[in-house]
Design an enzyme around this catalytic site. Sequence first.
Site, short mmCIF file in Angstrom:
data_model
loop_
_atom_site.label_atom_id
_atom_site.label_comp_id
_atom_site.label_asym_id
_atom_site.label_seq_id
_atom_site.Cartn_x
_atom_site.Cartn_y
_atom_site.Cartn_z
CG HIS A 99 2.45 19.75 -92.60
ND1 HIS A 99 1.08 19.76 -92.46
CD2 HIS A 99 2.76 20.83 -93.36
CE1 HIS A 99 0.59 20.81 -93.10
NE2 HIS A 99 1.59 21.48 -93.65
CB ALA A 115 0.01 19.46 -96.53
CB SER A 116 2.13 16.52 -100.36
OG SER A 116 3.04 15.77 -99.57
CE1 TYR A 137 0.92 21.73 -101.13
CE2 TYR A 137 2.48 22.46 -99.47
CZ TYR A 137 1.76 21.45 -100.05
OH TYR A 137 1.84 20.18 -99.56
CD GLU A 161 4.85 24.42 -95.52
OE1 GLU A 161 4.20 23.70 -96.30
OE2 GLU A 161 5.42 25.48 -95.87
#
Length: 337
Positions: free
Chosen positions: A8, A71-72, A193, A283
């Site tokens: 990310h 993502a967040s 998640y 990740e």
Amino acid sequence: MIIDVHGHYTTAPPAHQGLREAQLARLADPSLPPPAPAAISDDAVRESVERNQLKVLRERGGDFMLFSPKASGMEHHVTDPATARDWARACNDLVARVAALFPEHFAAVCQLPQTPGGTTDDLVAEVRRCADNPAFVGCNLNPDPSGGHWTSPPLTDPSWYPLYEALCELDLPAMIHVSSSCNPAAHTLGAHYLNADTTVFMQLLRGDLFTRFPGLRFVIPHGGGAVPYHWGRYRGLARRMDLPDPAESLLGNVWFDTCVYHQPGIDLLTRVVPAANLLFASEMLGAVRGADPVTGVAWDDTKTYVDAAGLAPDDLRRVYEGNARRVYPRLDALLTP
């Protein structure tokens, strides 16, 4: 080659977040002018990646990463469709720049402009726009745009079908990935998640989605949430509901990544899920930072755990490279030259 399918852009230059803050400010006060696009130089993009994801990737022996927006930060709970469209476009254009600046190390995965209760029209339009750029090899799909309140229909519902038709046509897989939690009972990183990973697997178990879309491919991240740990429960539930065993009905279309941050967890994952359905991922830089004080190994240094899991050499090659190139055919096309 070692391919990390789950990275990310958590280190984007500050001007990018400034754009988001300006968007939210205008939603609160419509009298404000529309925010201008963030002015971010190539040098700023290079610095934000070279000192972070690329540096760590090299240090840990990795070669290539699939790179998606934070993502967040997708924040699909924000209800305005126009804002969601503009934000997704800005985020996707930025990860595309990373892939263009570092083509030997990054390919792009796109964010979709989802909103609670929204249609798939904007999602299809954005995934098609991104697919025009060969650097994009997949997308992230949020099964809960409400942010922890689960107001959307399951992913097996026909309302999602137009998106699936586009993904099959474009030969793009989707990683199942929620965004920020708006529910104080569900922590974003530690609960929301993993809840989503587990919930979606059960949705797929009960549906016939892959009969309708045999070419559809989903990647469930974070080691599949609770799924590998409770594999016997899902097999038993399938039998109780007179459904096929999940190994027969799902593993032709569903893969799990290795974002599991301790050795016993990776050991369990690699013993329960066939090597053909595992994709290497870390990740990073993401949910967990720093090192385990007991082992001294960085929590998200998943290569250390996978190396120690005792996989046969052929299986290890599948997990590190072969499966990713099979699940992401556009990635294989990028890497083959």
